[in-house]
Design a protein around this motif. Structure first.
Motif, short mmCIF file in Angstrom:
data_model
loop_
_atom_site.label_atom_id
_atom_site.label_comp_id
_atom_site.label_asym_id
_atom_site.label_seq_id
_atom_site.Cartn_x
_atom_site.Cartn_y
_atom_site.Cartn_z
N ASP A 82 0.85 -1.19 0.00
CA ASP A 82 0.00 0.00 0.00
C ASP A 82 0.88 1.25 0.00
O ASP A 82 1.87 1.32 0.73
N LYS A 83 0.54 2.23 -0.82
CA LYS A 83 1.35 3.44 -0.95
C LYS A 83 1.47 4.21 0.36
O LYS A 83 2.41 4.98 0.55
N ARG A 84 0.53 4.00 1.27
CA ARG A 84 0.58 4.70 2.55
C ARG A 84 1.65 4.13 3.47
O ARG A 84 2.01 4.76 4.47
N ARG A 85 2.17 2.96 3.15
CA ARG A 85 3.22 2.34 3.98
C ARG A 85 4.58 2.85 3.53
O ARG A 85 5.46 2.08 3.13
N SER A 86 4.76 4.15 3.59
CA SER A 86 5.94 4.80 3.01
C SER A 86 7.26 4.37 3.66
O SER A 86 8.25 4.14 2.95
N LEU A 87 7.30 4.25 4.97
CA LEU A 87 8.54 3.87 5.64
C LEU A 87 8.93 2.43 5.31
O LEU A 87 10.10 2.13 5.06
N LEU A 88 7.95 1.56 5.28
CA LEU A 88 8.20 0.17 4.91
C LEU A 88 8.75 0.09 3.49
O LEU A 88 9.73 -0.61 3.23
N ARG A 89 8.15 0.83 2.59
CA ARG A 89 8.57 0.79 1.19
C ARG A 89 9.98 1.38 1.03
O ARG A 89 10.78 0.86 0.25
N LEU A 90 10.28 2.43 1.78
CA LEU A 90 11.62 3.02 1.71
C LEU A 90 12.66 2.03 2.23
O LEU A 90 13.75 1.90 1.66
N SER A 91 12.33 1.32 3.31
CA SER A 91 13.27 0.34 3.84
C SER A 91 13.54 -0.77 2.83
O SER A 91 14.67 -1.24 2.70
N LEU A 125 11.89 -1.30 12.89
CA LEU A 125 11.08 -0.21 13.43
C LEU A 125 9.65 -0.26 12.88
O LEU A 125 8.70 0.02 13.61
N CYS A 126 9.54 -0.62 11.60
CA CYS A 126 8.20 -0.77 11.00
C CYS A 126 7.44 -1.89 11.70
O CYS A 126 6.25 -1.76 12.01
N PHE A 127 8.13 -2.99 11.94
CA PHE A 127 7.51 -4.14 12.59
C PHE A 127 7.03 -3.78 14.00
O PHE A 127 5.99 -4.24 14.45
N ARG A 177 1.32 -0.06 9.43
CA ARG A 177 -0.08 -0.44 9.66
C ARG A 177 -0.20 -1.72 10.49
O ARG A 177 -1.06 -1.85 11.36
N ASP A 178 0.69 -2.67 10.23
CA ASP A 178 0.64 -3.96 10.93
C ASP A 178 1.63 -4.05 12.08
O ASP A 178 1.98 -5.15 12.52
N ALA A 179 2.13 -2.92 12.56
CA ALA A 179 3.11 -2.91 13.65
C ALA A 179 2.50 -3.47 14.93
O ALA A 179 1.29 -3.44 15.14
N LEU A 180 3.36 -4.00 15.79
CA LEU A 180 2.90 -4.52 17.07
C LEU A 180 2.29 -3.42 17.92
O LEU A 180 1.27 -3.61 18.58
N LEU A 181 2.94 -2.25 17.91
CA LEU A 181 2.46 -1.09 18.67
C LEU A 181 2.45 0.13 17.75
O LEU A 181 3.36 0.97 17.80
N PRO A 182 1.46 0.24 16.87
CA PRO A 182 1.42 1.37 15.92
C PRO A 182 1.52 2.71 16.62
O PRO A 182 0.85 2.95 17.63
N ALA A 183 2.37 3.59 16.10
CA ALA A 183 2.58 4.91 16.71
C ALA A 183 2.14 6.01 15.76
O ALA A 183 2.21 5.86 14.53
N GLY A 184 1.71 7.13 16.31
CA GLY A 184 1.39 8.31 15.51
C GLY A 184 0.34 8.04 14.45
O GLY A 184 -0.71 7.45 14.70
#
Length: 231
Positions: free
Chosen positions: A104-113, A179-181, A186-193
């Motif tokens: 998903d395009k909204r998962r920008s940090l995951l995609r950058l990693s 950090l994404c995990f 979106r699927d993080a254990l403890l989603p932040a922000g």
């Protein structure tokens, strides 16, 4: 118009919502990696060249060839093991690239990693294939060393040996994936922000899709029953 295409914004084109920005970053990282390798190899081809201290006794610009894996590890591995590493690296890079385009395009940090990991892996893969590191005896490069992946950042005092920018890209991407995990996805254990909001939106979207699918199935069943009753 699909999100993959560049969107027109105020008369200009924007890469927002497109996968092209990742492709551009990938190309830039590959160029940086190969240029730094080439520059170091040229500089240290002079027999009088000496290591350049970035942080004295801790980080030095030097040059060596690595016929193993990252950070100088696995140089003495048998040829078969090296070939397996090369093939496995290529397969992983392809799979991560597919994941990047499907994410998903909204998962920008995951995609950058993912872009960082793929660029780093590809950068070193180019050297491994070009210099045929799987051969028991390689060609001789500068300083009388057998050629391999070109490394130029000596951080031995930090416990990592000599590495290159591709290794840094992989390491940075791996840290970002962790950090994404944990927090920033979106699927993080403890989603932040904003990822908390994104997680709720995603759950609502999935629930709506499931409800729509169930409704369509019910409508189809009803239509079938009505058709049977009309006979």
């Amino acid at each position: 118009m699909k999100q993959e295409k560049m969107k027109k914004d105020g008369g200009r084109y924007s890469l927002k919502g497109s996968s092209l920005w990742g492709v551009l970053i990938f190309c830039v990282l590959i160029i940086v990696d190969l240029l730094t390798k080439m520059a170091a190899e040229i500089y240290f081809s002079d027999p009088k060249a000496t290591p350049i201290a970035i942080i004295p006794d801790w980080i030095l610009i030097d040059f060596t060839y690595n016929r193993g894996i990252s950070y100088g590890m696995g140089s003495d591995a048998p040829p078969l093991a090296k070939m397996i590493v090369i093939l496995a690296t290529a397969v992983v890079m392809v799979l991560l690239s597919i994941l990047y385009f499907k994410a998903d395009k909204r998962r920008s940090l995951l995609r950058l990693s993912l872009v960082l990991v793929v660029a780093g892996g590809a950068g070193n893969l180019i050297d491994r294939v070009y210099y045929k590191v799987w051969e028991e005896v390689g060609a001789i490069g500068i300083r009388g060393l057998e050629v391999g992946v070109r490394d130029m950042v000596n951080i031995s005092r930090l416990g990592f040996g000599v590495c290159n920018f591709a290794d840094f890209f992989i390491s940075a991407g791996a840290v970002m994936l962790v950090l994404c995990f944990l927090f920033f996805d979106r699927d993080a254990l403890l989603p932040a922000g904003k990822y908390k909001t994104y997680a709720r939106e995603y759950d609502a979207e999935q629930a709506a899709k499931k409800a729509a699918k169930a409704q369509a199935k019910a409508d189809k069943a009803k239509a079938k029953a009505d058709k049977a009753a009309a006979k």
